[in-house]
Design a protein around this motif. Structure first.
Motif: not given
Lengths: 491, 165
Positions: A27, A110, A114, A118, A147-148, A151, A154-158, A162, B150, B153-154, B157-158, B164-165
């Motif tokens: 990364r 972060r 990836d 996207l 689709f991109s 995603a 949702a990328f902040r993942k909180d 979501y 795609v 990859v999604i 990624v998800l 952080e969590q």
């Protein structure tokens, strides 16, 4: 023949390079961002070069090549090339450059490859979407784009992120289902999935008078297709997802959804409805008209009472989609040019506004949060004021000219009432745009520190200056659009 | 009634039954099995429509892979309890009635009108289908592979846990 598709190929190469770099080096957020910026700039260069080279003979070389290599003729059958598509590409690339810059600042440590993958795949989906020349290409590139986007939302993942992505995904999947159903009925009516053949058959049938069964089938088809596209365009009454998704999405992604994905949708609607509606019963043209009229009004009225700046920008997106939809209804070459100028100005202005929003309201997008902006960062407050005034369509900023061109093309095509309605809506929108400026110039006595983020700061100021310059010298870019169109159509 | 009509009616009714089971069964396993029934009868209808390859693919991909995947999810999540009753509110009832009337309107229209007699594509043998996919529709075919990339990859990624969590 490869030279006609250089921007798309560059973006595709960028997707693969970013992915492979992520796999090989692990990364490396900064490196991935740099690489994808590089590919975007190269693609933008190729798109502009394409535009400056265009002449009536430009695609003749492609025709000669196809005549020599008959086995390759099918490649060109799926993708349409033209000057409108290239302009839309350029606008989308500009929007994506903004997006990459803002999201690097948003995600900081972060940031990752990836994410860039996207981003670029969303752009590729959009670029192919507006060029698609048959229904399978259209559906697949639409899904690559969507689709991109799901995603990226949702990328902040909180939890908020979501939730927004979930809403967006379910409604998006539903709208694609409607679109697919519509395509099936259109296939039943005209017996082909190629746009060219469909338009030809519509034309032939229109000469002889449509048979009853074709009218019924294609009416059902168009109803479904309009639902599908209306969702992507966030036209009223299919707009309910927009404020919710914007509220939960990361700020740069909200900007991306409101500019790049809208540009793609507009390009697509232009391509489809110019062909489908030219020889069509007046009923369906009227439907587009009412859709645009209501979209403008509802977007602007809903924004009046909105206290979250992000949701306010969402409603502004809806209203702006209405303006461009009206121009689709009006039709004509001038309309296409006006829509291109409008989308360019709109992309720059909106992303500038989102950059300011990213600095001022981390986690809290309430309009009260803007209080004291002038005290702490006077230049940022002035930038915000310039961007908002431009969105409201007040001279001398670029937004005024963009709206003026829209109205002018409507008058030219004999729809003066539509132009008046456009300016009436612009007047309503001035209230909520200026309300944002009002709050930014209020005093605030609390000891609040704004985060020092250089990138969005620079982006906001540069956009504001650009908007002012584009407003003062509109000839600089409109003459380029005129020149390219003139060269392409041999005027 | 010809034999074809009888077979078609049989599979159409079976498919409808499967779809209704998906909607109204209370245990998740029954929902998944209803879906299976629906897919298999659809495959039979594809084969009757002179598209045998599509029918076989329908069975392999949908019945074989997707329904089995659903069953795995149900098994791993241990969804044994029956779902709660669907509460039919007034809004839901209105939506249901509207949907049924729209669908029946569509059905009646399609039954009454004579479908336009366009010459449609070639028959659905694997050879013809491959020719179409790899020549006429090469670009959409390649786009499908980009779409799958795609999607993979999604999923990665998800699915990855945020640090952080």
């Amino acid at each position: 023949m490869i030279q006609y598709f250089l921007p798309e190929i560059t973006i595709l190469a960028g997707i693969l390079v970013v992915l492979i770099l992520e796999i090989v080096l692990g990364r490396k957020g900064f490196l991935a961002t740099l690489v994808s910026l590089l590919f975007l700039l190269v693609a933008g260069f190729f798109a502009l070069r394409d535009l400056s080279l265009i002449s009536p003979d430009y695609y003749k070389g492609l025709g000669a090549f196809i005549n020599e290599h008959q086995n390759l003729v099918y490649i060109i059958k799926s993708l349409r090339l033209g000057v409108v598509e290239r302009f839309m590409d350029t606008i989308m690339i500009v929007g994506t450059i903004y997006f990459v810059l803002l999201s690097y600042d948003y995600f900081r440590s972060r940031a990752s490859g990836d994410y860039q993958f996207l981003t670029l795949s969303a752009l590729l989906g959009g670029m192919l979407l507006i060029k698609s020349n048959n229904w399978p290409t259209l559906l697949l590139s639409l899904e690559i784009l969507s689709f991109s986007l799901y995603a990226l939302v949702a990328f902040r993942k909180d939890l908020f992120s979501y939730e927004a992505a979930g809403k967006y995904f379910f409604l998006g999947a539903l709208s694609t289902a409607f679109l697919t159903m519509g395509i099936a009925f259109l296939y039943l009516a005209y017996g082909t999935i190629d746009f060219g053949t469909t338009f030809q058959r519509i034309y032939t049938l229109a000469q002889a008078g449509f048979p009853r069964e074709v009218i019924i089938l294609s009416s059902i088809a168009l109803a479904f297709i309009i639902v599908g596209f209306g969702f992507k365009l966030s036209a009223v009454p299919f707009h309910f997802w927009t404020p919710d998704v914007f509220e939960g999405a990361p700020t740069p992604t909200a900007g991306f959804v409101s500019t790049v994905s809208k540009t793609a949708a507009i390009g697509l609607v232009f391509a489809i409805f110019q062909g489908l509606l030219v020889n069509y019963p007046a009923l369906w043209k009227g439907l587009i008209l009412w859709l645009s009229v209501i979209t403008m009004l509802v977007g602007n009225i809903a924004a009046l009472r909105e206290n979250s700046v992000k949701k306010l920008l969402a409603f502004s997106t809806i209203a702006n989609a209405g303006y461009v939809l009206a121009v689709v209804y009006a039709g004509g070459l001038e309309a296409v040019k006006a829509a291109i100028v409008f989308m360019l100005v709109y992309t720059i202005t909106t992303f500038g506004a989102f950059a300011v929003l990213q600095i001022t309201s981390e986690g809290n997008t309430h309009i009260e949060n803007l209080r004291g902006l002038f005290q702490r960062k006077p230049d940022l407050a002035f930038a915000l004021a310039a961007l908002m005034v431009s969105l409201a369509g007040i001279p001398p900023f670029a937004g005024f000219f963009a709206k003026f061109f829209l109205a002018f093309s409507m008058v030219q095509m004999n729809h003066p009432l539509l132009a008046i309605w456009l300016f009436f809506n612009g007047a309503i929108s001035a209230y909520y745009y200026l309300r944002v400026v009002y709050y930014a110039f209020q005093r605030d006595d609390s000891e609040k520190e704004l985060p020092s983020s250089r990138i969005p700061y620079a982006v906001a100021v540069v956009s504001a200056v650009l908007v002012l310059l584009m407003g003062l010298f509109p000839d600089a870019y409109t003459s380029f659009v005129d020149k390219v169109f003139g060269a392409f159509f041999g005027l | 009634m010809t034999l074809t009509a009888v077979i078609f009616t049989l599979f159409a009714l079976l498919g409808l039954w499967g779809a209704l089971v998906v909607l109204f069964a209370k245990r998740p396993v029954y929902n998944a099995l209803g879906l299976l029934l629906n897919f298999v009868s659809l495959a039979a209808i594809y084969i009757m429509l002179n598209a045998p390859f599509l029918g076989v693919i329908q069975i392999i991909v949908y019945s074989g892979a997707i329904v089995v995947f659903f069953l795995f999810v149900i098994m791993i999540l241990n969804l044994r309890d029956p779902l709660s009753d669907m509460d039919l509110s007034f809004k839901g009832l209105v939506a249901f009635v509207l949907m049924i009337s729209l669908l029946s309107l569509l059905g009646v229209y399609l039954y009454v009108i004579k479908l336009p007699a366009w010459k449609l594509g070639p028959e659905g043998s694997p050879g013809k289908l491959g020719e179409l996919l790899l020549r006429d529709y090469l670009i959409p075919f390649e786009l499908a592979s980009i779409l799958l990339l795609v999607a993979i990859v999604i999923a990665v990624v998800l699915g990855k846990k945020g640090e952080e969590q």
